[in-house]
Design a protein around this motif. Structure first.
Motif, PDB file in Angstrom:
ATOM      1  N   ARG A  96       4.248  18.699  -3.338  1.00 54.87           N
ATOM      2  CA  ARG A  96       5.151  19.417  -2.069  1.00 54.87           C
ATOM      3  C   ARG A  96       4.565  20.670  -1.849  1.00 54.87           C
ATOM      4  O   ARG A  96       4.146  21.620  -2.614  1.00 54.87           O
ATOM      5  CB  ARG A  96       6.480  19.939  -2.841  1.00 54.87           C
TER       6      ARG A  96
ATOM      7  N   ASP B 128       5.881  23.500  -0.382  1.00 52.76           N
ATOM      8  CA  ASP B 128       6.432  24.483  -1.226  1.00 52.76           C
ATOM      9  C   ASP B 128       5.993  24.807  -2.230  1.00 52.76           C
ATOM     10  O   ASP B 128       5.958  25.958  -2.892  1.00 52.76           O
ATOM     11  CB  ASP B 128       7.933  24.426  -0.943  1.00 52.76           C
TER      12      ASP B 128
ATOM     13  N   GLY C 290       6.120  18.032   3.198  1.00 56.23           N
ATOM     14  CA  GLY C 290       6.482  19.285   3.494  1.00 56.23           C
ATOM     15  C   GLY C 290       5.380  19.857   4.624  1.00 56.23           C
ATOM     16  O   GLY C 290       4.634  19.109   5.208  1.00 56.23           O
TER      17      GLY C 290
ATOM     18  N   GLU D  45       6.458  18.846   8.637  1.00 56.00           N
ATOM     19  CA  GLU D  45       7.695  18.301   7.818  1.00 56.00           C
ATOM     20  C   GLU D  45       7.373  16.964   7.550  1.00 56.00           C
ATOM     21  O   GLU D  45       8.264  15.768   8.025  1.00 56.00           O
ATOM     22  CB  GLU D  45       8.930  18.634   8.303  1.00 56.00           C
TER      23      GLU D  45
ATOM     24  N   VAL E 176       7.985  13.866   5.070  1.00 52.16           N
ATOM     25  CA  VAL E 176       8.802  13.476   3.956  1.00 52.16           C
ATOM     26  C   VAL E 176       8.305  12.566   3.403  1.00 52.16           C
ATOM     27  O   VAL E 176       7.448  11.784   3.583  1.00 52.16           O
ATOM     28  CB  VAL E 176      10.434  13.134   4.676  1.00 52.16           C
TER      29      VAL E 176
ATOM     30  N   GLN F 245      -1.295  21.379   7.490  1.00 54.32           N
ATOM     31  CA  GLN F 245      -0.863  22.020   6.177  1.00 54.32           C
ATOM     32  C   GLN F 245      -1.937  22.911   5.730  1.00 54.32           C
ATOM     33  O   GLN F 245      -1.366  23.966   5.318  1.00 54.32           O
ATOM     34  CB  GLN F 245      -0.652  20.696   5.221  1.00 54.32           C
TER      35      GLN F 245
END
Length: 443
Positions: A362, A364, A401, A405, A407, A427
């Protein structure tokens, strides 16, 4: 037996069990005759740069593939990775007002440690894929055979990657204004673009000011770039170790910086023994179970003379553990007075398996581990020296992420890694802008 071969008498984890010792010996003899991939003077220069990191005067950006592949050693792939690394470096340099030491996880990252020696699919068992330097990714008996001839191909692909990297970083491709123009394009198309627009605008005005002043320093047109990989395959690393004509000291000329992985950092094991004799700058990966005694013992074994720039610690704790696991290590090292650079690897401690069976991370969690790394150093008054990430310059869908975004149901679209999931270009640049903001707050 020389000191450089003392490791042969010690336990050596993660080494392939080559089928034919004579074939391996012939390959090693051929490797030992090859020209160096890097030069001792370049290694010393990187050591000076890392000494500045340890003093709090510079920041490391280290990144590239989880595991390079021979097919991926193309001009386009190398250019795309370098382009992304350079874009990240511009953002970090400006936002932090700090020199950024640029180190590629490339030109040698062809071997990977594995948790299991074999892999079973539908009742069929073959040796695990250990990277293109050892065997093939395809799940067949022939592809998975440990083939020492692949070590030579790893050398040749590393040479090609380094030649391309030198051409790109010295031949105008890395010109600061051009790299910044790429960032402007990214900001305008990024979902998080407004967040980054202010910083990109600041860089734009700074460049315009420099141009108006007639300033055109050499640093605007080329960059220093260094190579690194995990020194996993000891026969390969030993074959590429040379005695420097200037100093009479041994350097592993397969890369500028080499590191010992979390799985192979046993104090009395072969990897630590080999690495303590070469004069390159070296690093050690530290997982969440590392104790302060482990760290102090590694310093004593690998850098007993406390040479600045010699030793770097790369922490890979996981987002949920870094705030608890890291402080005692940093405190003990600081108290010892040892000159160590601290770098955060926010990738390896945050891997999980999606319902689809894909290994992923992830975004995050990656951000949270970097945030924890900065928080610990800010609280202790020490320097957060850099980040170590796995990324590609391509628009893969391997980590979930980020600004665009991705998924979990997107993972199958472009899941191209040969091993662990990598950040894609978007990213990676998201991360650079956010890390730049974190760094600004600590300085």
């Amino acid at each position: 037996m020389t000191d450089l071969d003392a490791w042969r008498d010690l336990p050596a984890d993660q080494q392939p069990e080559w089928e034919d010792p004579a074939e391996l010996a012939a390959v090693i003899a051929q490797l030992a005759k090859q020209p160096p991939l890097v030069f001792a003077g370049e290694c010393d220069q990187l050591k000076d740069r890392l000494a500045a990191v340890a003093r709090g005067e510079a920041f490391v950006l280290q990144g590239g593939d989880c595991a390079e592949t021979f097919d991926g050693s193309s001009a386009d792939a190398v250019r795309n990775k370098l382009k992304t690394l350079l874009q990240m470096a511009v953002v970090l340099t400006y936002a932090g007002s700090v020199p950024v030491v640029k180190i590629g996880r490339m030109a040698g990252q062809f071997a990977k440690p594995r948790s299991k020696a074999t892999e079973i699919r539908d009742g069929v068992e073959h040796p695990a894929y250990r990277g293109d330097a050892v065997n093939g990714f395809e799940f067949t008996a022939e592809a998975r055979r440990y083939d020492p001839r692949r070590l030579l191909q790893a050398y040749y692909c590393s040479a090609m990657t380094l030649n391309l990297s030198r051409a790109f970083t010295k031949g105008g491709y890395a010109d600061l204004r051009q790299v910044h123009a790429w960032n402007q394009d990214f900001v305008s198309s990024s979902p998080a673009g407004q967040r980054y627009d202010r910083l990109a605008g600041e860089i734009d005005r700074a460049l315009a000011f420099m141009k108006a002043c007639g300033a055109d320093p050499e640093e605007f047109h080329g960059v220093e770039f260094y190579s690194s990989h995990e020194a996993l395959l000891l026969e390969y690393e030993r074959a590429l170790t040379r005695i420097d004509a200037r100093t009479g000291l041994p350097y592993d000329v397969s890369a500028h910086l080499l590191w010992i992985g979390e799985r192979t950092r046993g104090l009395d094991d072969a990897h630590v023994e080999f690495m303590r004799h070469i004069r390159n700058p070296i690093a050690v990966k530290l997982g969440p179970t590392t104790s302060s005694d482990d760290v102090l013992a590694l310093i004593e074994r690998l850098n007993p003379d406390q040479e600045p720039g010699r030793l770097t610690f790369i922490t890979r704790m996981g987002a949920g553990r870094i705030r608890d696991a890291l402080p005692s290590l940093v405190e003990k090292v600081t108290q010892s007075g040892a000159p160590v650079a601290w770098i955060c690897d926010p990738m390896h401690g945050n891997t999980f398996e999606a319902p689809s069976g894909h290994k992923t991370r992830r975004f995050d969690d990656v951000l949270d581990e970097v945030a924890g790394f900065f928080e610990v150093h800010r609280a202790l008054g020490t320097h957060p020296g850099g980040i170590h990430i796995e990324f590609t310059g391509d628009d893969v869908t391997e980590c979930v992420g980020g600004g665009h975004e991705i998924v979990e149901t997107d993972l199958h679209q472009r899941y191209e890694t040969a091993c662990d999931p990598r950040l894609n270009r978007g990213q990676s640049l998201d991360l650079a802008f956010i890390v730049a903001e974190m760094y600004r707050k600590t300085h």
